[in-house]
Design a protein around this motif. Structure first.
Motif, PDB file in Angstrom:
ATOM      1  N   SER A  56       0.889  -1.173  -0.033  1.00 30.73           N
ATOM      2  CA  SER A  56      -0.118  -0.003  -0.155  1.00 30.73           C
ATOM      3  C   SER A  56       0.939   1.396  -0.032  1.00 30.73           C
ATOM      4  N   ILE A  57       0.350   2.289  -0.306  1.00 30.99           N
ATOM      5  CA  ILE A  57       0.892   3.822  -0.335  1.00 30.99           C
ATOM      6  C   ILE A  57       1.873   3.874   0.527  1.00 30.99           C
ATOM      7  N   GLU A  58       1.343   3.724   1.977  1.00 31.64           N
ATOM      8  CA  GLU A  58       2.254   3.993   3.363  1.00 31.64           C
ATOM      9  C   GLU A  58       3.638   3.245   3.172  1.00 31.64           C
ATOM     10  N   ASN A  59       3.576   2.024   2.451  1.00 29.09           N
ATOM     11  CA  ASN A  59       4.746   1.254   2.412  1.00 29.09           C
ATOM     12  C   ASN A  59       5.759   1.643   1.462  1.00 29.09           C
ATOM     13  N   LEU A  60       5.380   2.640   0.857  1.00 24.30           N
ATOM     14  CA  LEU A  60       6.281   3.174  -0.268  1.00 24.30           C
ATOM     15  C   LEU A  60       7.530   3.773   0.622  1.00 24.30           C
ATOM     16  N   PRO A  61       8.923   3.596   0.070  1.00 28.48           N
ATOM     17  CA  PRO A  61       9.904   4.123   0.970  1.00 28.48           C
ATOM     18  C   PRO A  61       9.888   5.551   1.116  1.00 28.48           C
ATOM     19  N   LYS A  62      10.147   5.959   2.083  1.00 24.19           N
ATOM     20  CA  LYS A  62      10.216   7.524   2.585  1.00 24.19           C
ATOM     21  C   LYS A  62      11.620   7.857   3.107  1.00 24.19           C
ATOM     22  N   VAL A  63      11.811   9.114   3.248  1.00 31.13           N
ATOM     23  CA  VAL A  63      13.294   9.595   3.678  1.00 31.13           C
ATOM     24  C   VAL A  63      13.221   8.981   4.970  1.00 31.13           C
ATOM     25  N   GLY A  64      14.371   8.513   5.717  1.00 28.22           N
ATOM     26  CA  GLY A  64      14.448   8.193   7.186  1.00 28.22           C
ATOM     27  C   GLY A  64      14.464   6.479   6.949  1.00 28.22           C
ATOM     28  N   ASP A  65      13.660   6.184   6.269  1.00 26.40           N
ATOM     29  CA  ASP A  65      13.293   4.650   6.197  1.00 26.40           C
ATOM     30  C   ASP A  65      14.590   3.639   6.179  1.00 26.40           C
ATOM     31  N   PHE A  66      14.657   2.460   6.813  1.00 29.70           N
ATOM     32  CA  PHE A  66      15.867   1.640   6.525  1.00 29.70           C
ATOM     33  C   PHE A  66      14.957   0.594   5.767  1.00 29.70           C
ATOM     34  N   VAL A  67      15.738  -0.104   4.671  1.00 25.55           N
ATOM     35  CA  VAL A  67      14.987  -0.924   3.682  1.00 25.55           C
ATOM     36  C   VAL A  67      16.061  -2.026   3.505  1.00 25.55           C
ATOM     37  N   LEU A  68      15.450  -3.012   3.181  1.00 22.79           N
ATOM     38  CA  LEU A  68      16.164  -4.175   2.701  1.00 22.79           C
ATOM     39  C   LEU A  68      16.447  -3.752   1.033  1.00 22.79           C
ATOM     40  N   TYR A  69      17.484  -4.285   0.476  1.00 19.64           N
ATOM     41  CA  TYR A  69      17.689  -4.033  -0.799  1.00 19.64           C
ATOM     42  C   TYR A  69      18.535  -5.056  -1.554  1.00 19.64           C
ATOM     43  N   GLU A  70      18.431  -5.073  -2.781  1.00 19.43           N
ATOM     44  CA  GLU A  70      18.948  -6.208  -3.927  1.00 19.43           C
ATOM     45  C   GLU A  70      19.798  -5.429  -4.738  1.00 19.43           C
ATOM     46  N   LYS A  71      21.182  -5.277  -4.488  1.00 13.09           N
ATOM     47  CA  LYS A  71      21.812  -4.595  -5.678  1.00 13.09           C
ATOM     48  C   LYS A  71      21.860  -5.133  -7.000  1.00 13.09           C
ATOM     49  N   ILE A  72      21.838  -4.131  -8.171  1.00 18.17           N
ATOM     50  CA  ILE A  72      21.882  -4.693  -9.410  1.00 18.17           C
ATOM     51  C   ILE A  72      23.229  -4.558  -9.858  1.00 18.17           C
ATOM     52  N   ASP A  73      23.860  -5.771 -10.358  1.00 23.43           N
ATOM     53  CA  ASP A  73      25.360  -5.847 -10.623  1.00 23.43           C
ATOM     54  C   ASP A  73      25.698  -4.698 -11.709  1.00 23.43           C
ATOM     55  N   ASN A  74      27.188  -4.276 -11.284  1.00 24.48           N
ATOM     56  CA  ASN A  74      27.979  -3.124 -11.967  1.00 24.48           C
ATOM     57  C   ASN A  74      26.901  -2.102 -12.076  1.00 24.48           C
ATOM     58  N   GLU A  75      26.159  -1.530 -11.404  1.00 18.65           N
ATOM     59  CA  GLU A  75      25.371  -0.318 -11.569  1.00 18.65           C
ATOM     60  C   GLU A  75      25.393   0.234 -10.257  1.00 18.65           C
ATOM     61  N   LYS A  76      25.128   1.566  -9.967  1.00 20.78           N
ATOM     62  CA  LYS A  76      25.103   2.253  -8.767  1.00 20.78           C
ATOM     63  C   LYS A  76      23.536   2.171  -8.431  1.00 20.78           C
ATOM     64  N   LYS A  77      22.720   1.019  -8.621  1.00 21.05           N
ATOM     65  CA  LYS A  77      21.185   1.056  -8.405  1.00 21.05           C
ATOM     66  C   LYS A  77      21.193  -0.269  -7.530  1.00 21.05           C
ATOM     67  N   ALA A  78      19.771  -0.205  -6.901  1.00 19.71           N
ATOM     68  CA  ALA A  78      19.163  -1.399  -6.192  1.00 19.71           C
ATOM     69  C   ALA A  78      17.830  -1.260  -5.895  1.00 19.71           C
ATOM     70  N   LYS A  79      17.346  -2.531  -6.197  1.00 19.21           N
ATOM     71  CA  LYS A  79      15.869  -2.571  -6.002  1.00 19.21           C
ATOM     72  C   LYS A  79      15.549  -2.801  -4.576  1.00 19.21           C
ATOM     73  N   ILE A  80      14.593  -1.791  -4.215  1.00 19.49           N
ATOM     74  CA  ILE A  80      14.306  -1.889  -2.879  1.00 19.49           C
ATOM     75  C   ILE A  80      13.256  -2.875  -2.555  1.00 19.49           C
ATOM     76  N   ILE A  81      13.428  -3.827  -1.534  1.00 22.98           N
ATOM     77  CA  ILE A  81      12.639  -5.042  -1.473  1.00 22.98           C
ATOM     78  C   ILE A  81      11.612  -4.742  -0.315  1.00 22.98           C
TER      79      ILE A  81
END
Ligand SMILES: Nc1nc2c(ncn2[C@@H]2O[C@H](COP(=O)(O)OP(=O)(O)OP(=O)(O)O)[C@@H](O)[C@H]2O)c(=O)[nH]1
Ligand SMILES: [Mg+2]
Ligand SMILES: [Zn+2]
Length: 353
Positions: A56-81
């Motif tokens: 739900s909308i409240e579960n979208l990441p917000k500033v201040g959140d700690f999140v689990l992530y999965e890094k995308i190889d060779n990029e400075k990007k990560a999926k927020i899990i």
């Protein structure tokens, strides 16, 4: 800037977790754009469609959140899990939509409301800010800024203290750098604080003043330097003493079913109500009510009076609704959490035939 500098230890002392190496903190957010800091780098956060579908909308990441992530190889990007449990969140009702709540920032220890001495002071807006913080046990401090331009700060402070006798109030000037040390004294390492208040009050200027008090240690998550321009996104800064500060754009309305006009009227009547004999005057039947007296003297019209009462009721109801909403959210989260635990446990059990 690293995760362990960003309040992570303090968070761990409040919330138990098993896999800290896969955790990042969200440092800025702009609707579809997140940045986050892991134990060793800064990454762009991506929210996949499946995440949106399952949350739900409240579960979208917000500033201040700690999140689990999965890094995308060779990029400075990560999926927020997943967004990890929040120990607090600052939220307001969304304009027009009755029960929609928008979360401004999460895992906040203290809220600083900045008020510029050159701007009108709006007591109902302050009340709304304080309600937002109170409903999640976030400490509040009011900062009267721009004291270099005039002498009205004491009068303003007195007026505010009459309505909120326990509120901590500071006087600052970001321009000539007064009161900055006092402000600094309220900022503790590992604490996360947010600066809120009208546009132009001086939130970003104060943060700049705090940052440059130990210039050589200044670190900012922001890549474009410290601009003077109006802030457009919520963004995290690390102060030299280890406090995490979130700057935010000025909020115009905290709750929009009340028009600017009625807010102004509410302010006038709130001031008038300082003369009521009893502090908890209901302005309906209480003895010595200054507002009823003003109606009788035709100082204010019956319409104005009824509007004022209605506004009060709306406000009280919205406070109730907000805390009810939060309670329900917590219940839902706890349920989902134990379900996930049960599932994990099941899959680990040796299967018998
Ligand atoms: N005289 C004086 N001017 C100040 C002071 N603090 C900020 N200003 C000025 O006020 C204007 C607005 O300051 P900002 O720090 O951008 O205000 P803000 O609260 O971050 O505004 P938004 O980002 O739009 O929400 C700038 O021109 C600042 O230079 C102060 O203590 N005294
Ligand atoms: Mg700003
Ligand atoms: Zn009264």
């Amino acid at each position: 800037m690293k995760l362990f500098e960003l309040g992570f230890q303090k968070y761990l002392s409040k919330v138990r977790l098993d896999t800290p190496e896969l955790i990042a903190r969200i440092t800025s957010e702009n609707k579809t754009d997140w940045t986050m800091v892991t134990t060793n780098e800064q990454l762009r956060g991506i929210v996949m469609n499946t995440y949106r579908k399952n949350n739900s909308i409240e579960n979208l990441p917000k500033v201040g959140d700690f999140v689990l992530y999965e890094k995308i190889d060779n990029e400075k990007k990560a999926k927020i899990i997943r967004v990890l449990p929040r120990f607090s969140s600052l939220s307001r009702r969304l304009p027009g939509q009755n029960d929609q709540v928008q979360i401004l920032a999460t895992n906040i220890d203290t809220m600083f409301v900045i008020s510029g001495l050159d701007q009108d002071f709006n007591i109902s807006q302050l009340r709304r800010y304080l309600t937002m913080a109170q409903s999640d046990k976030i400490k509040s401090v009011l900062v009267i800024n721009k004291t270099d331009i005039g002498s009205g700060a004491d009068t303003r402070e007195r007026l505010i203290l009459k309505q909120f006798p326990k509120l901590k109030i500071l006087h600052t000037s970001a321009k000539i750098k007064t009161g900055i040390d006092e402000l600094y004294r309220l900022l503790k390492p590992q604490d996360t604080v947010i600066f809120l208040g009208s546009s132009g009050a001086g939130k970003s200027s104060l943060i700049n003043a705090l940052l440059s008090s130990e210039k050589q240690n200044t670190k900012s998550v922001r890549e474009d330097g410290k601009g003077r321009h109006t802030t457009t996104r919520r963004e995290m800064f690390l102060l030299p003493n280890g406090t995490i500060v979130i700057d935010s754009p000025g909020i115009r309305t905290l709750e929009v079913d009340t028009s600017e006009h009625s807010l102004q009227l509410d302010d006038e009547l709130s001031e008038l109500s300082l003369n009521c004999r009893f502090r908890d005057c209901d302005h309906i039947k209480s003895e010595g009510c200054a507002i009823i007296e003003a109606v009788e003297n035709n100082q204010i019209s019956k319409d104005q009076y009824h509007n004022f009462l209605k506004l009060r009721r709306d406000w009280e109801r919205s406070v109730e609704r907000t805390s009810l909403f939060k309670k329900e959210q917590t219940k839902k989260r706890m349920k989902a959490h134990s379900k996930a635990l049960r599932k994990a446990y099941k899959t680990r059990k040796p299967t018998k035939k």
